[in-house]
Design a protein around this motif. Sequence first.
Motif, PDB file in Angstrom:
ATOM      1  N   GLU A 181      -0.027   3.617  12.337  1.00  0.00           N
ATOM      2  CA  GLU A 181      -0.595   2.358  11.818  1.00  0.00           C
ATOM      3  C   GLU A 181      -1.351   2.512  10.572  1.00  0.00           C
ATOM      4  O   GLU A 181      -2.360   3.500  10.519  1.00  0.00           O
ATOM      5  CB  GLU A 181      -1.263   1.575  12.696  1.00  0.00           C
ATOM      6  N   GLY A 182      -1.078   2.299   9.396  1.00  0.00           N
ATOM      7  CA  GLY A 182      -1.817   2.602   8.166  1.00  0.00           C
ATOM      8  C   GLY A 182      -2.803   1.994   7.620  1.00  0.00           C
ATOM      9  O   GLY A 182      -3.992   2.505   6.819  1.00  0.00           O
ATOM     10  N   CYS A 183      -3.160   0.594   7.875  1.00  0.00           N
ATOM     11  CA  CYS A 183      -4.301  -0.153   7.574  1.00  0.00           C
ATOM     12  C   CYS A 183      -4.531  -0.099   5.964  1.00  0.00           C
ATOM     13  O   CYS A 183      -5.571   0.122   5.283  1.00  0.00           O
ATOM     14  CB  CYS A 183      -5.430   0.469   8.340  1.00  0.00           C
ATOM     15  N   LEU A 184      -3.344  -0.543   5.225  1.00  0.00           N
ATOM     16  CA  LEU A 184      -3.488  -0.403   3.935  1.00  0.00           C
ATOM     17  C   LEU A 184      -3.821  -1.650   3.439  1.00  0.00           C
ATOM     18  O   LEU A 184      -3.794  -2.678   3.961  1.00  0.00           O
ATOM     19  CB  LEU A 184      -1.974  -0.069   3.377  1.00  0.00           C
ATOM     20  N   GLY A 185      -4.447  -1.603   2.126  1.00  0.00           N
ATOM     21  CA  GLY A 185      -4.879  -2.883   1.424  1.00  0.00           C
ATOM     22  C   GLY A 185      -6.347  -2.859   1.461  1.00  0.00           C
ATOM     23  O   GLY A 185      -7.320  -1.895   1.925  1.00  0.00           O
ATOM     24  N   GLU A 186      -7.099  -4.045   1.313  1.00  0.00           N
ATOM     25  CA  GLU A 186      -8.401  -4.314   1.392  1.00  0.00           C
ATOM     26  C   GLU A 186      -8.788  -4.197   2.912  1.00  0.00           C
ATOM     27  O   GLU A 186      -8.021  -4.975   3.765  1.00  0.00           O
ATOM     28  CB  GLU A 186      -8.738  -5.734   0.853  1.00  0.00           C
ATOM     29  N   VAL A 187      -9.919  -3.311   3.118  1.00  0.00           N
ATOM     30  CA  VAL A 187     -10.120  -3.327   4.341  1.00  0.00           C
ATOM     31  C   VAL A 187     -11.109  -4.519   4.914  1.00  0.00           C
ATOM     32  O   VAL A 187     -12.049  -4.982   4.195  1.00  0.00           O
ATOM     33  CB  VAL A 187     -11.180  -2.152   4.482  1.00  0.00           C
ATOM     34  N   PRO A 188     -10.693  -5.399   5.750  1.00  0.00           N
ATOM     35  CA  PRO A 188     -11.426  -6.602   6.291  1.00  0.00           C
ATOM     36  C   PRO A 188     -12.891  -6.323   6.665  1.00  0.00           C
ATOM     37  O   PRO A 188     -13.234  -5.153   6.989  1.00  0.00           O
ATOM     38  CB  PRO A 188     -10.551  -7.286   7.600  1.00  0.00           C
ATOM     39  N   SER A 189     -13.389  -7.581   6.684  1.00  0.00           N
ATOM     40  CA  SER A 189     -14.995  -7.192   7.244  1.00  0.00           C
ATOM     41  C   SER A 189     -15.243  -6.639   8.447  1.00  0.00           C
ATOM     42  O   SER A 189     -16.218  -6.121   8.668  1.00  0.00           O
ATOM     43  CB  SER A 189     -15.771  -8.723   6.949  1.00  0.00           C
ATOM     44  N   ASP A 190     -14.448  -6.866   9.291  1.00  0.00           N
ATOM     45  CA  ASP A 190     -14.546  -6.526  10.756  1.00  0.00           C
ATOM     46  C   ASP A 190     -13.832  -5.127  10.683  1.00  0.00           C
ATOM     47  O   ASP A 190     -13.692  -4.686  12.179  1.00  0.00           O
ATOM     48  CB  ASP A 190     -13.934  -7.546  11.836  1.00  0.00           C
ATOM     49  N   GLY A 191     -13.334  -4.608   9.944  1.00  0.00           N
ATOM     50  CA  GLY A 191     -12.606  -3.155   9.805  1.00  0.00           C
ATOM     51  C   GLY A 191     -11.206  -3.437  10.165  1.00  0.00           C
ATOM     52  O   GLY A 191     -10.541  -4.347  10.772  1.00  0.00           O
ATOM     53  N   CYS A 192     -10.563  -2.199  10.367  1.00  0.00           N
ATOM     54  CA  CYS A 192      -9.070  -1.969  10.538  1.00  0.00           C
ATOM     55  C   CYS A 192      -9.140  -0.609  11.307  1.00  0.00           C
ATOM     56  O   CYS A 192     -10.021   0.100  11.620  1.00  0.00           O
ATOM     57  CB  CYS A 192      -8.215  -2.293   9.608  1.00  0.00           C
ATOM     58  N   THR A 193      -8.031  -0.349  11.791  1.00  0.00           N
ATOM     59  CA  THR A 193      -7.587   0.963  12.586  1.00  0.00           C
ATOM     60  C   THR A 193      -6.455   1.451  11.804  1.00  0.00           C
ATOM     61  O   THR A 193      -5.287   0.963  11.743  1.00  0.00           O
ATOM     62  CB  THR A 193      -7.331   0.872  14.065  1.00  0.00           C
ATOM     63  N   VAL A 194      -6.603   2.888  11.745  1.00  0.00           N
ATOM     64  CA  VAL A 194      -5.547   3.643  11.404  1.00  0.00           C
ATOM     65  C   VAL A 194      -5.239   4.464  12.892  1.00  0.00           C
ATOM     66  O   VAL A 194      -5.874   5.130  13.382  1.00  0.00           O
ATOM     67  CB  VAL A 194      -5.884   4.915  10.417  1.00  0.00           C
ATOM     68  N   THR A 195      -3.813   4.747  12.949  1.00  0.00           N
ATOM     69  CA  THR A 195      -3.380   5.185  14.158  1.00  0.00           C
ATOM     70  C   THR A 195      -2.035   6.337  13.713  1.00  0.00           C
ATOM     71  O   THR A 195      -1.421   6.155  13.055  1.00  0.00           O
ATOM     72  CB  THR A 195      -2.626   4.327  15.208  1.00  0.00           C
TER      73      THR A 195
END
Length: 220
Positions: free
Chosen positions: A129-143
Amino acid sequence: MTAATARRLVVAAALAVLATTAACGAGGDGGPTPPGPTGTETAGTQENGTGTPGPDETGTTSDPGGSDAQVFLDADNEESTASDIELTRTQVGEPVQEDVEIKASKERPPPPLQDVRGEIKGHEVEIVEGCLGEVPSDGCTVTFRYTPTEPGPYDGELTLTMADGSTVTVPVHGEADEATTSDTGPTTPGPTTPEPVTTDPETPSEHGTPSEDGTGEQQT
């Protein structure tokens, strides 16, 4: 001694006897019961009490391994931070997977996340999982997932590339054990004994037994 004086002496003696009897009975079965522990003193030993938990009530669990890796991104790349990634110990040939939490500054949002790559001991890791683009306010995860190819400790890095070309590098550490093998190896078949070949006894010819010249007839 007058009669009145005698009566006073008898009454005084009777009162003395009663006082002695009462004093002796105070420590007997009829005496007051010593106060027991209050509810607050025994609450800790209750199954659902609020006291100090016993050895089996601590609720602690074993360490599952790995780490809660986090990356904080800021518009000013120098303010971005990242914690080392400690992968769970595994065996050679067995993949290990790790989640990395990506957070972004709300006051100074970073450029969009353009690419995520990882490399360990010269081998590129698999990005699940790459979590590409703008990082949302609550964050995201790279796996990402990595499969060790040899035993021992190893090191690598995970690189996050922003849209403006800036990068954030996260160190990766781990260790792999030698793969376990079966106690019994492959068995080698032993030599086989050939089965005996049986032939039918030679049947005499209708013309008699074979002659010396091989014609099948007896010479007369």
